[in-house]
Design an enzyme around this catalytic site. Structure first.
Site, PDB file in Angstrom:
ATOM      1  N   GLU A 129      75.052  25.541 135.176  1.00 54.84           N
ATOM      2  CA  GLU A 129      76.427  25.405 135.483  1.00 54.84           C
ATOM      3  C   GLU A 129      77.568  26.532 135.232  1.00 54.84           C
ATOM      4  OE1 GLU A 129      77.184  22.197 132.374  1.00 54.84           O
ATOM      5  OE2 GLU A 129      75.994  21.290 133.345  1.00 54.84           O
ATOM      6  N   LYS A 131      80.248  29.035 133.802  1.00 58.06           N
ATOM      7  CA  LYS A 131      81.062  28.782 132.245  1.00 58.06           C
ATOM      8  C   LYS A 131      82.425  28.893 132.225  1.00 58.06           C
ATOM      9  CE  LYS A 131      80.516  30.034 127.333  1.00 58.06           C
ATOM     10  NZ  LYS A 131      81.881  30.415 127.474  1.00 58.06           N
ATOM     11  N   ASP A 133      86.067  28.925 132.446  1.00 59.69           N
ATOM     12  CA  ASP A 133      87.291  29.555 130.845  1.00 59.69           C
ATOM     13  C   ASP A 133      88.280  28.897 130.606  1.00 59.69           C
ATOM     14  OD1 ASP A 133      87.146  31.542 129.249  1.00 59.69           O
ATOM     15  OD2 ASP A 133      87.473  33.424 129.836  1.00 59.69           O
ATOM     16  N   TYR A 240      81.221  18.646 131.826  1.00 57.62           N
ATOM     17  CA  TYR A 240      80.594  19.118 132.142  1.00 57.62           C
ATOM     18  C   TYR A 240      78.780  18.464 131.360  1.00 57.62           C
ATOM     19  CZ  TYR A 240      82.212  21.921 128.672  1.00 57.62           C
ATOM     20  OH  TYR A 240      83.157  22.279 127.070  1.00 57.62           O
ATOM     21  N   LYS A 348      76.461  35.546 129.767  1.00 54.78           N
ATOM     22  CA  LYS A 348      77.709  36.211 130.246  1.00 54.78           C
ATOM     23  C   LYS A 348      77.202  37.036 130.663  1.00 54.78           C
ATOM     24  CE  LYS A 348      80.982  34.221 126.523  1.00 54.78           C
ATOM     25  NZ  LYS A 348      81.258  35.343 126.369  1.00 54.78           N
ATOM     26  N   CYS A 452     109.574  60.057 117.778  1.00 60.60           N
ATOM     27  CA  CYS A 452     109.833  58.863 118.445  1.00 60.60           C
ATOM     28  C   CYS A 452     110.169  58.140 119.031  1.00 60.60           C
ATOM     29  CB  CYS A 452     109.908  57.685 117.127  1.00 60.60           C
ATOM     30  SG  CYS A 452     110.301  56.611 117.289  1.00 60.60           S
ATOM     31  N   CYS A 455     113.892  56.467 118.236  1.00 58.42           N
ATOM     32  CA  CYS A 455     115.018  56.545 117.337  1.00 58.42           C
ATOM     33  C   CYS A 455     114.967  58.343 117.759  1.00 58.42           C
ATOM     34  CB  CYS A 455     114.954  56.309 116.125  1.00 58.42           C
ATOM     35  SG  CYS A 455     113.133  56.347 115.375  1.00 58.42           S
ATOM     36  N   CYS A 470     105.936  55.996 113.334  1.00 55.53           N
ATOM     37  CA  CYS A 470     107.454  56.835 113.086  1.00 55.53           C
ATOM     38  C   CYS A 470     107.866  55.328 111.816  1.00 55.53           C
ATOM     39  CB  CYS A 470     108.484  56.131 114.069  1.00 55.53           C
ATOM     40  SG  CYS A 470     109.833  55.511 113.700  1.00 55.53           S
ATOM     41  N   CYS A 475     114.482  52.086 112.741  1.00 53.67           N
ATOM     42  CA  CYS A 475     114.718  52.842 114.289  1.00 53.67           C
ATOM     43  C   CYS A 475     114.923  51.775 115.493  1.00 53.67           C
ATOM     44  CB  CYS A 475     113.146  53.123 114.331  1.00 53.67           C
ATOM     45  SG  CYS A 475     112.019  52.907 116.011  1.00 53.67           S
TER      46      CYS A 475
HETATM   47  S1  IVH Z   1      78.354  22.488 127.047  1.00 58.40           S
HETATM   48  C1  IVH Z   1      77.074  22.079 123.403  1.00 58.40           C
HETATM   49  N1  IVH Z   1      79.358  23.809 130.494  1.00 58.40           N
HETATM   50  O1  IVH Z   1      81.726  26.757 126.828  1.00 58.40           O
HETATM   51  C2  IVH Z   1      77.715  23.005 123.950  1.00 58.40           C
HETATM   52  N2  IVH Z   1      80.274  24.644 127.795  1.00 58.40           N
HETATM   53  O2  IVH Z   1      80.639  29.261 124.783  1.00 58.40           O
HETATM   54  C3  IVH Z   1      78.877  22.032 124.628  1.00 58.40           C
HETATM   55  N3  IVH Z   1      82.044  25.688 128.860  1.00 58.40           N
HETATM   56  O3  IVH Z   1      83.109  25.390 123.940  1.00 58.40           O
HETATM   57  C4  IVH Z   1      79.020  23.001 125.825  1.00 58.40           C
HETATM   58  N4  IVH Z   1      81.873  25.605 130.638  1.00 58.40           N
HETATM   59  O4  IVH Z   1      83.894  25.336 126.391  1.00 58.40           O
HETATM   60  C5  IVH Z   1      79.020  23.396 128.454  1.00 58.40           C
HETATM   61  N5  IVH Z   1      79.118  24.321 132.140  1.00 58.40           N
HETATM   62  C6  IVH Z   1      79.669  24.060 130.543  1.00 58.40           C
HETATM   63  C7  IVH Z   1      80.876  24.918 130.286  1.00 58.40           C
HETATM   64  C8  IVH Z   1      80.805  25.142 129.281  1.00 58.40           C
HETATM   65  C9  IVH Z   1      82.663  26.047 129.602  1.00 58.40           C
HETATM   66  C10 IVH Z   1      82.107  25.960 128.077  1.00 58.40           C
HETATM   67  C11 IVH Z   1      83.179  25.031 126.706  1.00 58.40           C
HETATM   68  C12 IVH Z   1      82.932  25.233 125.380  1.00 58.40           C
HETATM   69  C13 IVH Z   1      82.292  26.918 125.202  1.00 58.40           C
HETATM   70  C14 IVH Z   1      81.136  27.256 124.506  1.00 58.40           C
END
Ligand code: IVH
Length: 739
Positions: A129, A131, A133, A240, A348, A452, A455, A470, A475
């Site tokens: 899936e 991830k 943000d 998710y 990541k 600076c 000032c 500074c 200032c």
């Molecule tokens: S599963 C026990 N699935 O990533 C783990 N997390 O670094 C449950 N996140 O706190 C998380 N997309 O906020 C999961 N498809 C996804 C996600 C996801 C984003 C975030 C989530 C979690 C953090 C962990």
């Protein structure tokens, strides 16, 4: 603490592993707080991850240095529970372990092989899936109805944000399919990239605060006291995961025909993660269309790489991919460490690089006078936003990176917060012989200014330190930053008092220090540019409202070095009142749980500085609250400056300022945070008397909740001034009748 410490620490580290680990823990705690509690991160996620990785490495090489409270043993983000009601998660909301490259993902697969010897991991299904943000959210449904939304918090206790989350269109109020009696769905509240850009554009036009990135915008929008503000923000939600399930699926009463109902009840409880996604999607939740079930580790890695290649085609920001073992029965077998499940891993993505021109290097002055160099860049789009400025931390960092105005430079940003200049892109020949381009092709190295920019005073850098300062306390740039910090959210939380507004007030000669804020009048403010009658009224009201913030907020607001919200709360709870705290010795301060020698010395030094004391006394005289609700006084300092534990009463009496010398103050009713004895002791410790009856000589009668009628009536009769119990602390501090 700043990014400078982070980067600087890498270059010159001669500490023992235990010292380095302790230092890393402090840094991680600090950045965790900036990220989770304050929504104001200072470093990119990638840099934060690197700190955690370094700490893990040290802890794994030297197991003897591991501490139970180490951030590697916990999920990030302490729950900040004074705004929203705390909610306990019956199933903890964990974090995910990270893999930063293919080798780390392979290592995870190896672990699966070890833990599941009877399973052919090559033929195992994984659910991959994106991830997203954003902000993790737990949604609870009872009998198909939305009843609660809670943030992750520290993983065990989050915050109740139901009213705010109820305004998000993606979050169903009623489920579309029959579902278990109690169903918890977890997912991510996020802001789509385009919506984020639009929101920031609007904010910029209105002169209000902009957000660093979509994640911050989502978090900030959820932390609103007023749900209508959240409603006005373009938030979305992806589900998710299934959290807690309890109870059977009802056969009757749900929408759809009998066939549909049968199908729905077969979906619960799902046996796989991909099945769970289908079931929650059918129930009405948005689920990422980019989630895929794949067979085998290699296919999972390929899918992660696909997502990485397409990360910018998605309408929202992702900082990685999550690979989950699909079979939920294996989740039970694999279990979890104290912070993360073993059945999932976050892959990541590496930070992206972009090239742009470094137009100039300038220096900004912070509230402590620290002079921070920063890069002025030709605008460049990196990680979902346009970057124009990037910090260069300090003089050494500029030298190490050897970036010079005019250079083409590499800028990166890990899909997140603070953009960073990595280094120059040197012309042909550069790097091949280690000589770089000929001197004539580049301007000379940049030199840190000696004066600076605000000032004109001299800038100084002490031997052995990486920062330049500074040192002129007057200032103007420092003044502005001190006031901005005072008004910031973790400080006195004065809405509408951002940098631009403060600059305006300072330039207009209306405000030179934080105390001046409390003397501002709406009529005079209204005469300023971009400031109508309504906004000036709002600002004055916001400033007035801040008078009643607890001592811990005031401590943060004062900008004492090393004192953040956590340290401030520990100090405020332990000492109870400003009076007790300001006269405590460094040793007494360091005795407080969670307060080390560094904070203790810094606090003691702050209160020994006459300029600070002057501003503080003005603030007290202006009626700011100086106590902490729920303080324990465990530091031995009973509320209002009585004796530290173990100290003889006589010593305590002489230790507190004798503000009430010769005055008699009668107390009636209960005062917040003081027992009757404590209140009387506090008066006596200030040199006053606290008799049980009111007479003509009584200086004041302090009236708390449910006061004795006789005393109050007598006071009125004899025209003895009456002081509201809420202002008792003030009376003690100043010895004056609160105005
Ligand atoms: S599963 C026990 N699935 O990533 C783990 N997390 O670094 C449950 N996140 O706190 C998380 N997309 O906020 C999961 N498809 C996804 C996600 C996801 C984003 C975030 C989530 C979690 C953090 C962990």
């Amino acid at each position: 603490m700043s990014g400078a410490d982070v980067a600087g620490a890498d270059v010159t580290d001669r500490r023992t592993p235990a010292e380095r680990a302790a230092r890393l823990r402090k840094l991680i705690e600090h950045h965790n707080e900036r990220y989770f509690v304050l929504d104001a991160p200072e470093i990119p996620d990638a840099e934060f991850d690197a700190l955690v990785r370094e700490l893990r490495q040290i802890e794994s090489d030297h197991p003897e240095v591991v501490t139970p409270g180490s951030p590697t043993q916990r999920v990030g983000g302490a729950a900040e529970t004074h705004l929203f009601r705390p909610v306990r998660h019956r199933i903890p909301m964990m974090s995910l372990d990270n893999a930063f490259d293919r080798a780390e993902l392979d290592a995870w697969a190896d672990r699966l092989r070890r833990l599941l010897p009877d399973v052919d991991v090559e033929r195992l299904d994984f659910c991959c899936e994106p991830k997203v943000d954003g902000v993790a959210m737990s949604l609870t449904y009872v009998d198909g109805r939305f009843v609660r939304a809670a943030t992750r918090g520290d993983g065990v206790t989050g915050e109740d944000v139901t009213a705010n989350v109820a305004t998000i269109r993606d979050v169903p109020h009623e489920l579309k399919t029959p579902a278990p009696h109690h169903l918890e769905v977890r997912g991510e509240v996020y802001m789509a990239t385009a919506e984020f850009a639009e929101l920031n554009e609007r904010a910029e036009k209105q002169g209000s605060k902009t957000f660093a990135n979509p994640r911050n915008a989502a978090a900030g929008s959820l932390r609103q006291k007023d749900p209508s503000v959240t409603a006005s923000r373009p938030l979305s939600f992806w589900a998710y995961q299934i959290g807690e399930i309890d109870g059977a699926v009802p056969e009757e009463g749900a929408a759809g025909g009998p066939a549909k109902r049968r199908e729905a009840s077969r979906a619960w409880p799902p046996a796989t993660q991909s099945g769970a996604l289908e079931a929650i999607e059918a129930a009405g939740f948005p689920v990422s269309p980019d989630a895929r079930r794949v067979r085998g580790v290699t296919a999972a890695i390929t899918r992660c790489q696909e997502l990485e290649a397409h990360r910018h085609d998605l309408p929202y920001e992702i900082d990685g991919a999550v690979v989950k073992v699909d079979d939920l029965s294996l989740h039970v077998r694999l279990g979890a460490t104290s912070r993360a499940p073993r059945w999932a891993i976050a892959f990541k993505f590496p930070p992206e690089d972009r090239t742009t021109r470094l137009v100039d290097i300038m220096v900004s002055i912070g509230r402590t006078g620290r002079a921070t160099p920063f890069a002025v860049l030709e605008p460049v789009f990196v990680g979902g936003s346009t970057v124009r400025l990037a910090t260069l931390h300090n003089e050494d960092q500029v030298r190490v990176k050897d970036v010079r105005p005019g250079d083409l430079v590499i800028v990166h940003k890990a899909g997140d917060v603070i953009p960073e200049v990595v280094g120059p892109v040197l012309g042909p020949g550069a790097g091949t012989d280690g000589q770089g381009p000929r001197a004539t092709e580049r301007p000379p190295p940049w030199a840190f200014p000696t004066t600076c920019p605000s000032c004109g005073g001299l800038l100084t850098r002490l031997p052995g330190e990486s920062d330049t300062y500074c040192t002129n306390i007057d200032c103007p740039a420092q003044r502005v930053q001190r006031i901005v910090h005072f008004a910031s959210r973790s400080g006195m939380d004065i809405e509408g008092l951002g940098e631009e507004r403060v600059l305006q007030l300072v330039q207009a000669g209306m405000t030179a220090d934080p105390a001046d804020l409390y003397l501002l009048e709406a009529e005079r403010l209204a005469a300023l540019e971009r400031m109508g009658a309504v906004s000036s009224r709002h600002l004055v009201d916001a400033i007035e409202g801040s008078r009643s913030r607890p001592l811990s907020s005031l401590l943060v607001a004062l900008g004492i070095r090393h004192v953040g919200p956590t340290g401030a709360r520990a100090l405020a709870r332990a000492f109870g009142t400003l009076g007790a705290l300001r006269h405590a010795s460094a040793d007494e301060l360091a005795a407080v749980e969670g307060v080390g020698a560094v904070i203790a010395d810094s606090v003691a030094e702050f209160f020994s500085n006459q300029r600070n004391v002057t501003v503080l006394d003005r603030l007290i005289a202006l009626g700011l609250r100086t106590d902490e609700p729920g303080a324990t006084g465990a530091a031995g300092a009973a509320p209002a400056g009585a004796a530290p534990a173990g100290a003889a009463p006589a010593a305590a009496e002489s230790a507190a300022p004798q503000t009430l010398a010769g005055k008699s103050v009668v107390v009636t009713g209960t005062l917040d945070g003081f027992s009757r004895e404590e209140a009387e002791a506090a008066i006596v410790s200030r040199g006053g008397k606290s008799p049980g009856t009111v007479s003509k000589k009584t200086f004041a009668v302090v009236v708390g909740a449910s006061p004795g009628v006789a005393k109050a009536r007598k006071a009125e009769e004899l025209r003895v001034p009456i002081v509201d119990g809420a202002r008792f602390g003030e009376l003690l501090e100043t010895g004056e009748l609160p105005g």
